[in-house]
Design a protein around this motif. Sequence first.
Motif, PDB file in Angstrom:
ATOM      1  N   LYS A  10       0.845  -1.195   0.000  1.00  0.00           N
ATOM      2  CA  LYS A  10       0.000   0.000   0.000  1.00  0.00           C
ATOM      3  C   LYS A  10       0.881   1.246   0.000  1.00  0.00           C
ATOM      4  O   LYS A  10       1.978   1.244   0.552  1.00  0.00           O
ATOM      5  N   ASP A  35       1.384 -11.720   6.638  1.00  0.00           N
ATOM      6  CA  ASP A  35       0.701 -10.432   6.531  1.00  0.00           C
ATOM      7  C   ASP A  35       0.613  -9.818   7.920  1.00  0.00           C
ATOM      8  O   ASP A  35      -0.139 -10.290   8.779  1.00  0.00           O
ATOM      9  N   GLY A  38      -2.569  -4.895  10.688  1.00  0.00           N
ATOM     10  CA  GLY A  38      -2.508  -3.436  10.653  1.00  0.00           C
ATOM     11  C   GLY A  38      -2.969  -2.740  11.912  1.00  0.00           C
ATOM     12  O   GLY A  38      -2.636  -1.574  12.143  1.00  0.00           O
ATOM     13  N   ASN A 132     -12.910 -10.253   9.909  1.00  0.00           N
ATOM     14  CA  ASN A 132     -11.779  -9.343   9.725  1.00  0.00           C
ATOM     15  C   ASN A 132     -10.791  -9.364  10.891  1.00  0.00           C
ATOM     16  O   ASN A 132      -9.982  -8.440  11.021  1.00  0.00           O
ATOM     17  N   GLY A 168      -4.893  -9.445   0.623  1.00  0.00           N
ATOM     18  CA  GLY A 168      -4.979  -8.411  -0.400  1.00  0.00           C
ATOM     19  C   GLY A 168      -5.312  -8.979  -1.764  1.00  0.00           C
ATOM     20  O   GLY A 168      -5.894  -8.286  -2.616  1.00  0.00           O
ATOM     21  N   TYR A 218     -14.592  -9.300  -0.689  1.00  0.00           N
ATOM     22  CA  TYR A 218     -14.693  -8.589   0.593  1.00  0.00           C
ATOM     23  C   TYR A 218     -16.105  -8.035   0.783  1.00  0.00           C
ATOM     24  O   TYR A 218     -16.657  -8.098   1.897  1.00  0.00           O
ATOM     25  N   LYS A 233     -11.029  -3.901  -1.337  1.00  0.00           N
ATOM     26  CA  LYS A 233     -10.384  -3.558  -0.074  1.00  0.00           C
ATOM     27  C   LYS A 233      -8.922  -3.235  -0.373  1.00  0.00           C
ATOM     28  O   LYS A 233      -8.139  -4.123  -0.726  1.00  0.00           O
ATOM     29  N   TYR A 234      -8.560  -1.974  -0.237  1.00  0.00           N
ATOM     30  CA  TYR A 234      -7.197  -1.551  -0.546  1.00  0.00           C
ATOM     31  C   TYR A 234      -6.258  -2.078   0.532  1.00  0.00           C
ATOM     32  O   TYR A 234      -6.430  -1.798   1.723  1.00  0.00           O
ATOM     33  N   ASP A 235      -5.254  -2.840   0.128  1.00  0.00           N
ATOM     34  CA  ASP A 235      -4.390  -3.534   1.076  1.00  0.00           C
ATOM     35  C   ASP A 235      -3.081  -3.878   0.381  1.00  0.00           C
ATOM     36  O   ASP A 235      -2.957  -3.776  -0.841  1.00  0.00           O
ATOM     37  N   ASP A 236      -2.085  -4.290   1.180  1.00  0.00           N
ATOM     38  CA  ASP A 236      -0.891  -4.877   0.588  1.00  0.00           C
ATOM     39  C   ASP A 236      -1.290  -6.139  -0.171  1.00  0.00           C
ATOM     40  O   ASP A 236      -2.172  -6.886   0.275  1.00  0.00           O
TER      41      ASP A 236
END
Length: 247
Positions: A10, A35, A38, A132, A168, A218, A233-236
């Motif tokens: 990201k 992962d 976060g 989640n 991701g 997601y 879903k914006y993620d690595d």
Amino acid sequence: MVAGSFYIPKLNDEKPLGEDASFICIKQQTIGVADGVGGWAKKGIDSGVYSRELMKNAELAVRNNDNSTTDDLMKVLNEAYSNTKAKGSSTACILTLSDDTLHAVNVGDSRFVVIRDGLIVYKSEIQQSRFNCPFQLGNASSSDDPSVAQKISFPVIAGDVIVLGTDGLFDNVHDFELETLVKSGVYSWESDVPESLAWRIALYALDNAKSTELYSPYSRECSKVGIERDGGKYDDITVIVANIWPL
């Protein structure tokens, strides 16, 4: 097994390396992803440091051990976990090929699929305490240890394609999309093909992650818990592709 990877972190000036980590040990026929969770950012902790240290220690353990069974992989995971001292926590999924069987250990929501003749014939399950909130390895009292890991064994044949990734990837790409991406890949026994396909899959996942309209995996999972949310879903995004060669 010949493997290649691609990683898209990201955009975050404070964490330019992102929170994902991975390794490939072709000689030992073993691959792995992690992962970092976060949520640690709220405490000023970069969990990417934990995931990178965990995967570095896993790679060292792989090179120093026999990894032919799930029990051997558990030794690798235990050793990596014991030697990782950074703050934070992380998911982990490690796979190894022994003869005609793929063995894996998994903690959390990274996962893998086996694609045969363009169709997914196996997809690993995720582990989470609630939506989640994946199981996670870490040094905090609230974190899990390797004893919670799933042990998986699945027979493979020449021509199978394994796609291993962090959430991701799987939060943003449906199974049928992943099948299409693999089927449309350029097949040959050139060593750079898995990396090229990993790159294509990761970029596709990124496009979906940036969308605010599509019905993503997601979105589907959100709807199961009463959350109406369209888009990715914006993620690595970490993708490892491995081709199973004939003996």
